[in-house]
Structures are given as C-alpha cells and as structure tokens.
Design an enzyme around this catalytic site. Structure first.
Site, short mmCIF file in Angstrom:
data_model
loop_
_atom_site.label_atom_id
_atom_site.label_comp_id
_atom_site.label_asym_id
_atom_site.label_seq_id
_atom_site.Cartn_x
_atom_site.Cartn_y
_atom_site.Cartn_z
N LYS A 42 32.54 33.74 24.15
CA LYS A 42 32.04 34.89 24.56
C LYS A 42 33.27 35.64 25.20
CE LYS A 42 30.83 33.88 29.14
NZ LYS A 42 29.58 33.70 30.30
N ARG A 140 19.10 35.04 37.09
CA ARG A 140 20.01 35.89 36.34
C ARG A 140 18.98 36.32 35.02
NH1 ARG A 140 26.28 34.66 34.75
NH2 ARG A 140 24.86 32.95 33.28
N HIS A 169 20.93 27.40 33.80
CA HIS A 169 22.58 27.62 34.33
C HIS A 169 22.33 27.42 35.63
CE1 HIS A 169 26.63 28.83 33.46
NE2 HIS A 169 26.70 29.72 34.27
N ARG A 225 27.58 22.60 27.92
CA ARG A 225 28.39 24.01 27.68
C ARG A 225 29.63 24.07 28.17
NH1 ARG A 225 23.28 25.36 29.47
NH2 ARG A 225 24.41 26.53 31.29
N TYR A 269 54.95 56.27 39.23
CA TYR A 269 54.03 57.40 39.99
C TYR A 269 54.08 57.26 41.48
CZ TYR A 269 52.31 58.38 35.39
OH TYR A 269 51.99 58.90 33.91
N CYS A 317 51.69 51.51 35.42
CA CYS A 317 51.32 52.43 34.58
C CYS A 317 50.26 51.93 33.60
CB CYS A 317 52.29 53.23 33.89
SG CYS A 317 53.86 53.76 34.96
N ASP A 319 50.33 51.91 30.30
CA ASP A 319 50.92 51.38 29.35
C ASP A 319 52.28 50.46 29.61
OD1 ASP A 319 48.82 52.48 27.35
OD2 ASP A 319 50.15 54.41 27.96
#
Length: 385
Positions: A42, A140, A169, A225, A269, A317, A319
C-alpha cells in the site's frame, strides 16, 4: 560518489531492489513450508514504487499482495500484475464493479456490501473472492467478533461469493508477553473455530503482521502479512535482535548552488539562521517539504556530503533546502573540503562511513519510520539500482 540521477531534476529516491529481495527471502525463511506470505504494498509500496517492488518480491518468494485502496489495486492489474491482491478494507459500494472487473479481493465486514458484491459478480458471470475481516480489539475495521457467525450465515448462500480468507489485525504485536495481544489472539481463534464448527469455509487464516511474523511464530497459521520489514525498516525495537534487515530506500540530491555569504547574512524564510563566520559555504539542494522533507526538521538535521555530515540550515522550503559547510573547521561543519555544484548530497542513506537512517529522521520528527519513507515517495523520481 558515483550515483545514477534523473536528468530532469537533481533530486531522487534510490531503491535497491537487491536489498528488497534479500529482505523478502529473510521473512520467507521464517515461515514453515506451505505457509504463504502476503506482502503489503500500500501507499505505492511505502513510497518505494509498487509495481517494481511487487515483481521483485514475487521473484523472492512472495505469494500474494495487499493494498489500501481500489486505485492501488487497479494500477497493479493494469501494470500486468496477475497474483492475488487483497484490499485491506471494505470500500464504498460504488467501487464493487471495479473490484469484480479487476479481480481485487476486498475485505468484507458488512452484509450489505457482501451481498452487493455477490450480485455484481454473479451478473458478470464470476465469483467474487473476499477475506472476512474480524475486529478482535483494535477497533478499526472488521465485523465484531461476536457477530462473525451471523454475518457468514447471512451471506454464505450467495453463489457469487467465495470466502478466500479470514483475518484480524493486532494492535500490540510488537510487544512480548502482552495481555492485549493474547486477548486478541484468543478472540480470533474463537471466531475461526466458530466458523469451522458451523461447517463454513475460512479460506486462508492470517493474523501476523510484520512484528507478529518475527515475534509470534505460533500464529503464522496459513499466511503472514509482511509490510515495513520488507523495505529494510524495523517495525519495533523488539524485532531488531531477531532479524537483520537492509534499508531499501536512499534519498539523494545534487548541489544546485554553493556560495560564501557574508558574515551575518541570513538563510531562508524568516532568516532563522545567520552565517557566524567567514569561509563558510551555504549550499542549496532541490528537495523540500513537498518531497517529504518535513519543515519541522529545519535547523535540526544533518545531510552527508563527500562522506561527512553537514548541518542543514535555515527553514526547509517547499522545493529546496540549504546546508552549511565550514571550510576551516572540519569538526563543526564537515567536510572541510568545499562543495561544488553537482556534488551528491545524501538525505537518507549511506555515503562512505556515514549513514542517516529513516529511524534517525523519524526520531527528529517525533514519528515512525513508516511515515518518513511514505512521505519521500510522494513526488521524487525513483531510480532503481
């Protein structure tokens, strides 16, 4: 440091498929012959790239795969993945036709969904396989343990349904001699026994997750799992002495700018860091919080350049981020060697004798290694080695 890097941007995630295969084989070796291994892929295989990881895992012994969303399963099917895929929840009913069309097994825990799934499958000339999820105490997902038999009796008449598995689980599988774990396991065993005593099929019985697979071999049952451990990360401190794993992901970038600012110049910044002395470089790398490098790490993390650690400075920042190199003081801001445009910078991974791990970054962020690697998989291009 000789590395591959994408041409479009000097920032990337490096995925070591050989390490992934070795980790997969280590988990497979924990299982008795005949016990299947379901690999959890996942969130794009925890940020590692699901399609490539699935193929590598299968070549190393994986039997089935698990996803979190319908879209994740569809992407695998459209990439040509034919092995069994389980969705680890019950999706909205609007998705049922897609599940049937792409042969994705949902987790089931309501009769309404199950019967709608059966109707859709029968209308398509198919039988829909599902896994019955049982809530044994994590609160859950799943049918409540006391309602398992009633649910099965309500839906089992349908010719369009086939129970291919039954699972729960654990909330505390990483604990040793834990009362809550023992309680959940007992409840699950009782639910499985009730189904079997009623003459109904359980399919593959599974409950052990990654820490459970390592710490609780007594409940491997028909299948385990395995998730985070496949990617070389320990799910808990308790598992580390039991199995040695190799990190699969490294995060790297290249220096896009390196200058010698004036003493007192601010960086980033808010100018939260200022240059304290002469002969200090500030270099820029094109990785930011949109790539998974959390802004909360600003002025509080290291990177590795030329085999030595340097301190990140200024606010991270969206990026980009900056780091400092004290050319005259190898102790305070290593390395003493000046950096140049194009030099490789390691955010997570090994360079020479130095290593920054996902666990180190998770500790700085007050989170878990799962979140760290998932975040880095969001936007950075993946390079497979």
């Amino acid at each position: 440091m000789a590395v591959q890097s994408p041409a479009s941007r000097w920032a990337w995630v490096e995925i070591d498929l050989s390490a992934l295969k070795r980790n997969t084989r280590k988990f497979k070796a924990l299982l008795e012959p005949g016990v299947k291994m379901m690999c959890v892929v996942k969130s794009d295989a925890y940020g590692h790239g699901a399609e490539r990881c699935v193929r590598a895992m299968h070549s190393a012994g994986a039997d089935q795969f698990a996803v979190a969303t319908v879209e994740e399963g569809v992407r695998l099917r459209e990439a040509g993945i034919e092995w069994p895929i389980l969705m680890l929840s019950e999706p909205p009913m609007d998705c049922i036709q897609t599940l049937v069309d792409y042969d994705i097994m949902p987790s089931v825990y309501t009769s309404e969904f199950a019967l709608a799934l059966g109707e859709c499958a029968a209308a398509s000339g198919k039988v829909a396989r599902y896994h019955l999820a049982v809530d044994t105490g994590m609160t859950r997902i799943g049918v409540r343990r006391e309602d398992v038999l009633e649910l099965r009796r309500t839906i089992d008449f349908h010719r369009g349904l086939e129970c291919a598995g039954m699972f729960t689980h654990f909330a505390t599988a990483d604990a040793i001699d834990d009362w809550d774990f023992a309680l959940q396991l007992n409840r699950f065993n009782e639910a499985v026994a009730a189904v079997r005593e009623a003459g109904l099929e359980t399919g593959l019985v599974h409950c052990d997750n990654t820490p459970g697979t390592v710490l609780h071999p007594e409940c491997h049952y028909d299948m385990c799992r395995v998730g985070i451990g496949l990617y070389g990360l320990q799910p808990a401190e308790t598992t580390a002495p039991r199995i040695q794993l190799e990190p699969v992901m490294s995060v790297r970038g290249r220096v896009t700018r390196a200058i010698y600012p004036n003493v007192g110049d601010g960086v980033g910044y808010g100018l939260t860091w200022r240059v304290p002395k002469q002969n200090m470089q500030v270099a820029t790398v094109p990785i930011g919080y949109a790539d998974g490098l959390a802004r909360t790490l600003s002025n509080n993390m290291d990177v590795i350049v030329n085999g030595s650690r340097c301190r990140q400075v200024g606010r991270i920042c969206m990026d980009q981020f900056m780091f400092a190199v004290d050319v005259n003081n190898a102790r305070a801001y290593r390395p003493a060697k000046p950096v140049e445009m194009g030099d490789v910078v390691t955010v997570i991974g090994r360079d020479g004798d130095e290593e920054i791990t996902a666990d180190e970054m998770a500790k700085l962020r007050d989170t878990i290694n799962y979140e760290v690697v998932c975040d880095f998989g969001m936007r950075l291009e993946k390079v497979y080695v």
